[in-house]
Design a protein around this motif. Structure first.
Motif, PDB file in Angstrom:
ATOM      1  N   HIS A  81      25.286  69.653  12.992  1.00 43.76           N
ATOM      2  CA  HIS A  81      25.080  69.301  11.404  1.00 43.76           C
ATOM      3  C   HIS A  81      25.935  67.877  11.395  1.00 43.76           C
ATOM      4  O   HIS A  81      25.665  67.114  10.547  1.00 43.76           O
ATOM      5  N   GLN A 139      23.400  65.354  12.422  1.00 46.36           N
ATOM      6  CA  GLN A 139      22.497  65.220  11.373  1.00 46.36           C
ATOM      7  C   GLN A 139      22.870  64.463  10.199  1.00 46.36           C
ATOM      8  O   GLN A 139      22.091  63.944   9.579  1.00 46.36           O
ATOM      9  N   LEU A 140      23.978  64.567   9.770  1.00 44.67           N
ATOM     10  CA  LEU A 140      24.440  63.889   8.601  1.00 44.67           C
ATOM     11  C   LEU A 140      25.330  62.738   8.779  1.00 44.67           C
ATOM     12  O   LEU A 140      25.859  62.051   7.875  1.00 44.67           O
ATOM     13  N   ARG A 145      29.534  65.210   2.352  1.00 43.00           N
ATOM     14  CA  ARG A 145      28.592  65.558   3.410  1.00 43.00           C
ATOM     15  C   ARG A 145      29.325  66.725   4.170  1.00 43.00           C
ATOM     16  O   ARG A 145      28.743  67.642   4.547  1.00 43.00           O
ATOM     17  N   ILE A 205      28.252  70.757   4.879  1.00 46.75           N
ATOM     18  CA  ILE A 205      28.417  71.531   6.196  1.00 46.75           C
ATOM     19  C   ILE A 205      29.244  72.874   6.106  1.00 46.75           C
ATOM     20  O   ILE A 205      28.670  73.795   6.725  1.00 46.75           O
ATOM     21  N   THR A 265      25.519  65.823  -4.871  1.00 45.85           N
ATOM     22  CA  THR A 265      25.467  64.233  -4.798  1.00 45.85           C
ATOM     23  C   THR A 265      26.108  63.607  -5.776  1.00 45.85           C
ATOM     24  O   THR A 265      25.992  62.383  -5.930  1.00 45.85           O
ATOM     25  N   SER A 287      24.376  58.081   1.142  1.00 49.34           N
ATOM     26  CA  SER A 287      24.743  59.495   1.202  1.00 49.34           C
ATOM     27  C   SER A 287      24.014  60.381   0.597  1.00 49.34           C
ATOM     28  O   SER A 287      23.878  61.727   1.267  1.00 49.34           O
ATOM     29  N   ALA A 343      20.953  61.257   2.775  1.00 46.08           N
ATOM     30  CA  ALA A 343      21.281  61.943   3.842  1.00 46.08           C
ATOM     31  C   ALA A 343      21.529  63.678   3.102  1.00 46.08           C
ATOM     32  O   ALA A 343      20.901  64.302   4.121  1.00 46.08           O
ATOM     33  N   ILE A 344      22.201  63.952   2.403  1.00 47.05           N
ATOM     34  CA  ILE A 344      22.226  65.159   1.598  1.00 47.05           C
ATOM     35  C   ILE A 344      20.965  65.636   1.161  1.00 47.05           C
ATOM     36  O   ILE A 344      20.591  66.771   1.617  1.00 47.05           O
ATOM     37  N   LYS A 401      18.824  66.748   4.292  1.00 53.42           N
ATOM     38  CA  LYS A 401      19.222  67.895   4.849  1.00 53.42           C
ATOM     39  C   LYS A 401      18.956  69.094   4.134  1.00 53.42           C
ATOM     40  O   LYS A 401      18.657  70.282   4.541  1.00 53.42           O
TER      41      LYS A 401
END
Ligand SMILES: Nc1ncnc2c1ncn2[C@@H]1O[C@H](COP(=O)(O)OP(=O)(O)OP(=O)(O)O)[C@@H](O)[C@H]1O
Length: 252
Positions: free
Chosen positions: A123, A126-127, A147, A151, A167, A174, A177-178, A181
């Protein structure tokens, strides 16, 4: 295949202690497996209250919530194993590193360190946080903390994930990315219920949107249908303004 709706909300009302009004007013809602459900509404509309009831953090004053047909009243432990919660406030320990925080949160789900370590690393990677795994949270930016917060809520691979403004206050990188995911988690089978004030983001991310105002769900549909059924609306923001008005929603 289990056809029971994942979430059933029946006539749920909430009046906080000492309050003279209902923060939720007889809300009825049904959410099926596989959705990304966006709960949108102005400040004070009741989004956090509803999400807090759905994840068992607070109790409704009246009405019933069923998760996979089960109630928190009788199956609290069983439900908790299947849900993940990403709260609006960071639930992280500033003096611990990212990895230490996540190993701690994972242990709360009864997971062993040996089992957790590879999950945490995957995780973090991936972030985009693997290089910072051993740095203390107090040195992290807001976007990095958001982030890690995410997780912490998904380590046990929940079937149902609740996120309250995941967010808020983060930069575009960011945010992306969130949301990426979240899309990956949904593709892998996780049902997602989330609140946001980012209507563009919700329009792109959500399969269904519920608009809440003054404790009531005032509209629910796919973003595309909400837009096409609202006169002159070009996007979800136009729909939102049409339904909730332009008046400021300050409260204290
Ligand atoms: N613990 C509490 N005690 C009393 N009233 C509360 C409490 N928490 C929330 N409220 C009130 O309930 C209403 C709904 O609040 P809630 O936080 O659920 O709204 P929200 O839609 O999440 O707002 P925001 O977008 O500002 O986070 C508001 O009027 C708020 O003042």
């Amino acid at each position: 295949m289990d056809t029971t709706p994942l979430i059933q909300i029946k006539q749920v009302s909430k009046q906080y202690k000492g309050a003279t009004f209902l923060s939720l007013d007889a809300v009825d809602l049904q959410i099926n497996r596989g959705e990304v459900y966006g709960l949108l509404g102005p400040n004070g509309a009741g989004k956090t209250t509803l999400i807090s009831i759905l994840c068992g953090l607070i109790k409704p004053t009246s009405g019933e919530v069923l998760i996979s047909g089960k109630s928190f009243k009788t199956d609290d432990k069983e439900i908790r194993k299947t849900i993940g919660v990403v709260p609006q406030e960071y639930a992280l320990y500033p003096k611990l590193t990212a990895k230490e925080n996540l190993l701690y949160f994972g242990s709360m789900f009864g997971m062993k360190k040996s089992e957790l370590k590879p999950i945490v690393s995957t995780h973090l990677d991936q972030l985009g946080l693997l290089p910072f795994a051993d740095k203390k949270i107090k040195t992290f930016s807001g976007g990095m903390k958001r982030r890690v917060n995410l997780i912490a809520g998904i380590l046990h691979n929940p079937e149902l994930l609740f996120l309250d403004e995941p967010t808020v206050g983060v930069d575009v990188q960011s945010k992306q990315a969130i949301t990426t995911k979240l899309q990956e988690l949904n593709k892998a089978g996780t049902t997602i219920i989330y609140t946001s004030h980012h209507l563009r983001e919700a329009q792109d991310l959500c399969s269904l949107v519920g608009i809440i105002d003054s404790g009531k769900i005032i509209a629910e549909n796919t973003p595309a249908k909400l837009i096409s059924e609202t006169e002159d609306a070009r996007n979800l923001e136009d729909v939102f303004i049409e339904l909730t008005g332009r008046e400021l929603r300050d409260y204290a």
